[in-house]
Write a protein that holds these residues in place. Sequence first.
Motif, PDB file in Angstrom:
ATOM      1  N   VAL A  99       5.499  -2.581   1.799  1.00 15.93           N
ATOM      2  CA  VAL A  99       6.315  -2.013   0.713  1.00 15.93           C
ATOM      3  C   VAL A  99       7.710  -2.641   0.740  1.00 15.93           C
ATOM      4  CG1 VAL A  99       7.474   0.105  -0.064  1.00 15.93           C
ATOM      5  CG2 VAL A  99       5.023   0.149   0.505  1.00 15.93           C
ATOM      6  N   GLU A 100       8.266  -2.799   1.926  1.00 13.15           N
ATOM      7  CA  GLU A 100       9.608  -3.386   2.035  1.00 13.15           C
ATOM      8  C   GLU A 100       9.609  -4.818   1.487  1.00 13.15           C
ATOM      9  OE1 GLU A 100      12.464  -2.075   2.611  1.00 13.15           O
ATOM     10  OE2 GLU A 100      13.490  -4.011   2.485  1.00 13.15           O
ATOM     11  N   PRO A 102       1.837  -0.513   6.179  1.00 14.24           N
ATOM     12  CA  PRO A 102       2.267  -0.143   4.822  1.00 14.24           C
ATOM     13  C   PRO A 102       3.779  -0.225   4.622  1.00 14.24           C
ATOM     14  CG  PRO A 102       0.647   1.434   5.631  1.00 14.24           C
ATOM     15  CD  PRO A 102       1.018   0.547   6.789  1.00 14.24           C
ATOM     16  N   ASP A 103       4.566   0.220   5.606  1.00  8.82           N
ATOM     17  CA  ASP A 103       6.027   0.217   5.403  1.00  8.82           C
ATOM     18  C   ASP A 103       6.545  -1.215   5.221  1.00  8.82           C
ATOM     19  OD1 ASP A 103       5.904   2.912   5.667  1.00  8.82           O
ATOM     20  OD2 ASP A 103       6.764   2.994   7.688  1.00  8.82           O
ATOM     21  N   ASP A 124      11.601   3.693  -3.621  1.00  9.95           N
ATOM     22  CA  ASP A 124      11.409   2.233  -3.542  1.00  9.95           C
ATOM     23  C   ASP A 124      11.552   1.616  -4.939  1.00  9.95           C
ATOM     24  OD1 ASP A 124      10.612   2.419  -0.782  1.00  9.95           O
ATOM     25  OD2 ASP A 124       8.659   3.104  -1.455  1.00  9.95           O
ATOM     26  N   LEU A 173       3.945   2.821  -2.877  1.00  8.83           N
ATOM     27  CA  LEU A 173       5.313   2.530  -3.306  1.00  8.83           C
ATOM     28  C   LEU A 173       5.922   3.832  -3.830  1.00  8.83           C
ATOM     29  CD1 LEU A 173       7.081  -0.053  -3.833  1.00  8.83           C
ATOM     30  CD2 LEU A 173       6.001  -0.153  -6.080  1.00  8.83           C
ATOM     31  N   THR A 202      -1.052   1.925   1.143  1.00  4.72           N
ATOM     32  CA  THR A 202       0.212   1.220   0.867  1.00  4.72           C
ATOM     33  C   THR A 202       0.818   1.778  -0.423  1.00  4.72           C
ATOM     34  OG1 THR A 202      -0.768  -0.706   1.940  1.00  4.72           O
ATOM     35  CG2 THR A 202       1.241  -1.073   0.677  1.00  4.72           C
TER      36      THR A 202
END
Length: 320
Positions: free
Chosen positions: A302-303, A298-299, A205, A201, A199
């Motif tokens: 992170v979002e 992970p996406d 981001d 960043l 995960t």
Amino acid sequence: MTSPVPLVIDTDPGIDDALAILLALASPEVDLRLVTTVHGNVELAQTTDNALRVLHLGGRSDVPVAPGAAESLIHPQPERAGHVHGTAGLGGVTLPPSPVAADPRPAVVALAELLSTSPVPVTVAAIGPLTNLALLLRTYPAAAARIGRLVVMGGSAARGGNVTAAAEFNVWADPEAAHAVLTSALPTVMVGLDVTLPTVLGEEDIARFAAAGPVGAQAAAILQQYLAHARTAYGTGGVVVHDALALTEAIVPGTLTTVRRNVVVDTTLGAGRGQTLVDRRTVSSAATAVEVAEGVHPDAAVEFLVSRLSGLDALVGRSS
Ligand code: BDR
Ligand code: CA
């Protein structure tokens, strides 16, 4: 919307701890009631001061910060992680001091009081060495038994270690404490390197919440030194914010896919010290088993972090 879940963060800020605290402040699903501090990334006095400053940055210096253990339970572990987090723990950034002092109560007393008096179950997110939680189990077992959910950032099921070949930092910093907690039968989710390392960043981001206002910009500044370390240590083009992922699971249960496993910690003094031995041969039904996080998107994680941190400036502006 249902009432926010009372939350305690036990922490050693620490760059990713700072992000985790800010994430909690930005999340309406939880009500951060207490922060307890512990030795770890830097010395206790520094982690306590950092926690106070991060809460002040987030506009919430009303949240009490109770200092906990200054060292590990049994074997002294003087090695800190200043090379990762900066000698003062926040990546070389000096945040404005908090207008309030630390809570006079020791961490375990503050925790026990909150757990004993809360009319609803409290979630505890433990994102540093587990010394305070082990002491709570030993000194206030009835209060500890009232923990609704314990989300631990620590250990590793199949990814090896990050501080040694075998051990993840939080477990390695106090293996005896980690063993006591992970075999205690508390309702525990173990968020280890298996899910945190993937995960990442990225710089773009970070730029998104940096642009949101002064709080986002400070959070981004704190991450810069960590970004440099992550490139070297993990070979990633971004930052692995371990503790923020654990907080995501604390805030939105079920974010991570977990499997119930038996977990013990290597407390020998050899090369394996601090390794979490996760028995992945079977799904366990033992009372002492732990929900081990084995899957992450992970996406999406992170979002979640980026969008929540991007909203923090507006929240702080409204409350000041
Ligand atoms: C853990 O170790 C600390 O350095 C981080 O803050 C995180 O809690 C990752 O191994
Ligand atoms: Ca930490």
